[in-house]
Write a protein that holds these residues in place. Structure first.
Motif, PDB file in Angstrom:
ATOM      1  N   PHE A 110       0.814  -1.211   0.000  1.00  0.00           N
ATOM      2  CA  PHE A 110       0.000   0.000   0.000  1.00  0.00           C
ATOM      3  C   PHE A 110       0.850   1.265   0.000  1.00  0.00           C
ATOM      4  O   PHE A 110       2.003   1.281   0.403  1.00  0.00           O
ATOM      5  N   HIS A 111       0.203   2.304  -0.481  1.00  0.00           N
ATOM      6  CA  HIS A 111       0.791   3.642  -0.488  1.00  0.00           C
ATOM      7  C   HIS A 111       0.235   4.395   0.713  1.00  0.00           C
ATOM      8  O   HIS A 111      -0.962   4.313   1.000  1.00  0.00           O
ATOM      9  N   GLU A 112       1.116   5.096   1.425  1.00  0.00           N
ATOM     10  CA  GLU A 112       0.681   5.863   2.586  1.00  0.00           C
ATOM     11  C   GLU A 112       0.983   7.340   2.381  1.00  0.00           C
ATOM     12  O   GLU A 112       2.063   7.721   1.926  1.00  0.00           O
ATOM     13  N   LYS A 113       0.002   8.155   2.733  1.00  0.00           N
ATOM     14  CA  LYS A 113       0.186   9.607   2.746  1.00  0.00           C
ATOM     15  C   LYS A 113      -0.679  10.177   3.853  1.00  0.00           C
ATOM     16  O   LYS A 113      -1.897  10.076   3.810  1.00  0.00           O
ATOM     17  N   LYS A 114      -0.015  10.734   4.866  1.00  0.00           N
ATOM     18  CA  LYS A 114      -0.738  11.319   5.985  1.00  0.00           C
ATOM     19  C   LYS A 114      -1.502  12.556   5.525  1.00  0.00           C
ATOM     20  O   LYS A 114      -1.140  13.207   4.544  1.00  0.00           O
TER      21      LYS A 114
END
Length: 301
Positions: free
Chosen positions: A257-261
């Motif tokens: 998965f790609h994470e971006k806060k």
């Protein structure tokens, strides 16, 4: 660890599948671009090359039906478009042969493996076997469906404003509630994708919502069917997959998965980690989080 803590019980997660819906929601395109079914090819000179395979408008699908929610592509076999008085089926494995059926529906999606069509009108759901020309099942939900997707050849996932259901096409059972939506993907979140793991023990539902300064926030809910526990994740894309690892006899079921806060402080990261391995067989596989380069002019994406 097996319980939620400051160090998440399975790490992090999201939905790595540049979904049809999320891409077009975040990157508006023209109707002519939407109407083209393209093949993506890897090439030596550039990372991705698009090659048009067919144009839906040239096949007679009206422009107004070529949009998220009305046009779907559940596999490489069919494209389904819902029109005002009919449903159009494009057979991608038969020279893009077009079949039109006089059916009125709000949405329609084709089974990824067989000629089984699911139709939705309001809260009423119906499943038809096109080869046998027979209705397999029907059901009326108590609340509207905001997203639905075939997760396998036999299971249809249904997402409402508050919960997630699974409906098997086998037998005569009604949809079964799997879990409630987490507060992080509440009523202001548009659900754009849903996945189940190969072993059926993990579920991932993802959506988008408006962020500060015109940004688009991504949030996902990872749910353990066995533990009946959810973990919220921040990001836009993720998927499950089974891989073979050198030096191991058992395959690894991984979440990518790609994470971006929401605040964007930590940038974009890519995670790969194993979920559901029996601790008796050893430690779960995982890669260190990897930063994803993003051009300066797309930092807010």
């Amino acid at each position: 660890t097996d319980t939620p803590s400051s160090s998440p019980w399975l790490g992090h997660q999201n939905d790595v599948d540049c979904s049809f819906g999320s891409y077009y929601l975040q990157h508006p395109v023209t109707p002519s671009q939407l109407s083209s079914y393209s093949i993506v090819v890897m090439a030596a000179a550039v990372p991705i090359v698009f090659s048009e395979a067919l144009n839906l408008q040239q096949l007679g699908v009206p422009e107004g039906s070529i949009k998220h929610g009305l046009t779907s592509m559940s596999s490489d076999k069919w494209i389904v478009a819902v029109e005002p008085s009919q449903v159009t089926l494009v057979d991608l494995q038969n020279n893009s042969a077009v079949t039109r059926r006089p059916i009125q529906a709000e949405a329609a999606i084709m089974n990824p493996s067989s000629n089984i069509l699911a139709l939705r009108s309001g809260t009423t759901l119906q499943i038809f076997n096109l080869d046998a020309k027979a209705k397999l099942k029907s059901h009326t939900m108590t609340e509207p469906i905001v997203f639905w997707k075939w997760t396998s050849a036999t299971n249809l996932a249904l997402v409402t404003a508050g919960s997630v259901y699974h409906w098997s096409i086998e037998g005569d059972a009604a949809p079964v509630k799997m879990f409630d939506r987490h507060a992080s993907i509440g009523p202001n979140t548009q659900i754009i994708n849903y996945h189940t793991s190969p072993d059926g023990k993990w579920c991932l539902v993802g959506g988008i919502s408006a962020g500060a300064g015109g940004t688009v926030n991504g949030n996902m809910q990872l749910y353990s069917v066995e533990k009946k526990v959810s973990q919220p994740l921040q990001g836009h894309a993720g998927a499950f997959h089974t891989i073979k690892l050198a030096g191991r006899e058992d395959p690894a079921q991984v979440l990518v998965f790609h994470e971006k806060k929401a605040d964007g402080a930590e940038g974009h990261k890519l995670y790969v980690m194993e979920v559901g391995r029996d601790p008796a067989k050893g430690a779960a596989y995982r890669l260190a989080p990897t930063a994803i380069p993003v051009p300066a002019d797309a930092a807010a994406d």
